[in-house]
Scaffold this motif. Structure first.
Motif, PDB file in Angstrom:
ATOM      1  N   LYS A  50       0.729  -1.173   0.044  1.00  0.00           N
ATOM      2  CA  LYS A  50      -0.004   0.111  -0.034  1.00  0.00           C
ATOM      3  C   LYS A  50       0.797   1.301   0.034  1.00  0.00           C
ATOM      4  CE  LYS A  50      -3.596   2.183   2.775  1.00  0.00           C
ATOM      5  NZ  LYS A  50      -4.694   2.094   3.503  1.00  0.00           N
ATOM      6  N   TYR A  51       2.022   1.216   0.801  1.00  0.00           N
ATOM      7  CA  TYR A  51       2.817   2.262   0.940  1.00  0.00           C
ATOM      8  C   TYR A  51       4.110   2.112   0.298  1.00  0.00           C
ATOM      9  CZ  TYR A  51      -0.432   3.810   4.465  1.00  0.00           C
ATOM     10  OH  TYR A  51      -1.570   4.298   5.196  1.00  0.00           O
ATOM     11  N   LYS A  52       4.513   2.931  -0.686  1.00  0.00           N
ATOM     12  CA  LYS A  52       5.926   2.804  -1.294  1.00  0.00           C
ATOM     13  C   LYS A  52       6.695   4.198  -1.203  1.00  0.00           C
ATOM     14  CE  LYS A  52       3.930  -0.105  -4.583  1.00  0.00           C
ATOM     15  NZ  LYS A  52       2.627   0.066  -4.279  1.00  0.00           N
ATOM     16  N   ILE A  53       8.146   4.073  -1.152  1.00  0.00           N
ATOM     17  CA  ILE A  53       8.816   5.114  -1.342  1.00  0.00           C
ATOM     18  C   ILE A  53       9.533   4.704  -2.592  1.00  0.00           C
ATOM     19  CG2 ILE A  53      10.875   6.516  -0.340  1.00  0.00           C
ATOM     20  CD1 ILE A  53       8.443   7.192   0.944  1.00  0.00           C
ATOM     21  N   VAL A  54       9.478   5.661  -3.638  1.00  0.00           N
ATOM     22  CA  VAL A  54      10.369   5.492  -4.662  1.00  0.00           C
ATOM     23  C   VAL A  54      11.154   6.437  -5.051  1.00  0.00           C
ATOM     24  CG1 VAL A  54       9.895   5.246  -7.389  1.00  0.00           C
ATOM     25  CG2 VAL A  54       8.391   4.102  -5.822  1.00  0.00           C
ATOM     26  N   VAL A  55      12.292   5.998  -5.173  1.00  0.00           N
ATOM     27  CA  VAL A  55      13.693   7.012  -5.313  1.00  0.00           C
ATOM     28  C   VAL A  55      13.923   6.798  -6.881  1.00  0.00           C
ATOM     29  CG1 VAL A  55      16.167   7.901  -4.802  1.00  0.00           C
ATOM     30  CG2 VAL A  55      14.316   6.683  -2.871  1.00  0.00           C
ATOM     31  N   TYR A  56      14.104   7.858  -7.661  1.00  0.00           N
ATOM     32  CA  TYR A  56      14.489   7.907  -8.901  1.00  0.00           C
ATOM     33  C   TYR A  56      15.814   8.801  -8.802  1.00  0.00           C
ATOM     34  CZ  TYR A  56      14.501   7.727 -13.942  1.00  0.00           C
ATOM     35  OH  TYR A  56      14.674   7.171 -14.974  1.00  0.00           O
ATOM     36  N   SER A  57      16.797   8.384  -9.294  1.00  0.00           N
ATOM     37  CA  SER A  57      18.096   9.071  -9.344  1.00  0.00           C
ATOM     38  C   SER A  57      19.147   9.074 -10.571  1.00  0.00           C
ATOM     39  CB  SER A  57      19.080   8.554  -8.279  1.00  0.00           C
ATOM     40  OG  SER A  57      20.254   9.105  -7.886  1.00  0.00           O
ATOM     41  N   ASN A  58      19.739  10.121 -10.623  1.00  0.00           N
ATOM     42  CA  ASN A  58      20.720  10.053 -11.873  1.00  0.00           C
ATOM     43  C   ASN A  58      22.004   9.473 -11.425  1.00  0.00           C
ATOM     44  OD1 ASN A  58      22.071  11.860 -10.376  1.00  0.00           O
ATOM     45  ND2 ASN A  58      22.474  13.557 -11.757  1.00  0.00           N
TER      46      ASN A  58
END
Length: 165
Positions: A50-58
Motif C-alpha cells: 500500500k505504501y511505497k517510497i520510490v527513489v529516482y536518481s541520476n
C-alpha cells in the motif's frame, strides 16, 4: 453567467494539469535489478504494498540518506530505487562506496518517468526525486534540495506518511 463559465473552464484546466498526482503509477516490469554481491533479491510483492517510497536518481547522490535504517524501521513500506545513469559500472562503484545493498532498478532509458508521464521531472540536471506513493498514487514528491535527512527528519516524514489515512 460568464464568470461561472470561466470558473468552470479554469477548474477543468487546473484539474487536468495536476492529474499526474492523481494518476495510478505504473512500474516497468522489464527493468533489470541488481544489488551489491546480489545480497538482497528484489521481491515482486513490493509492487503490491500500500505504501511505497520510490527513489529516482541520476546515480550521483541516491544513497546519502541512511536507507538501511529507514527500510529496517518501516517494514510496511516498500522502497524502490531507480537509477538512470547509463554506465552501470559507475552505479556499482557508487553503491559500493555507500555500502548500499538494497536492490536497484537499472533504468538508463528513463522508463519509469516516461511510463508515468510525470511532468517536469525528466529534465536534467537533477540528482534525485523521492516519491511517496500510497495505493499507487503519488502523495508527495520531494526534489533533492528539499529532501529530508535521516534519521530525524526522514523518520518523521515516514511516520507522517503512514499516518495519512
Amino acid at each position: 453567467m460568464k464568470n461561472i463559465i470561466w470558473t468552470i473552464i479554469a477548474i477543468v484546466i487546473l484539474s487536468t494539469s495536476c492529474s499526474s498526482k492523481a494518476d495510478k503509477i505504473t512500474y516497468p516490469k522489464d527493468l533489470k535489478t541488481f544489488s551489491l554481491n546480489d545480497s538482497i533479491e528484489f521481491d515482486q510483492e513490493w509492487y503490491d504494498y500500500k505504501y511505497k517510497i520510490v527513489v529516482y536518481s541520476n546515480g550521483s547522490s541516491t544513497h546519502l540518506i541512511k536507507w538501511a535504517e529507514a527500510i529496517e524501521k518501516f517494514p510496511e513500506i516498500a522502497f524502490l530505487f531507480y537509477i538512470d545513469k547509463k554506465d552501470s559500472t559507475k552505479i556499482k562503484e557508487r553503491l559500493k562506496q555507500r555500502e548500499f545493498y538494497w536492490p536497484v532498478f537499472y533504468d538508463p532509458e528513463n522508463k519509469f518517468l516516461k511510463s508515468n508521464k510525470i511532468k517536469g521531472l525528466g529534465t536534467r540536471p537533477y540528482y534525485r526525486f523521492i516519491f511517496a506513493i500510497k495505493d499507487d498514487k503519488i502523495i508527495d514528491i520531494a526534489k533533492s534540495r528539499n529532501n529530508p535527512t535521516f534519521p530525524e527528519d526522514f523518520e518523521k516524514y515516514l511516520n507522517d506518511f503512514l499516518s495519512e489515512n
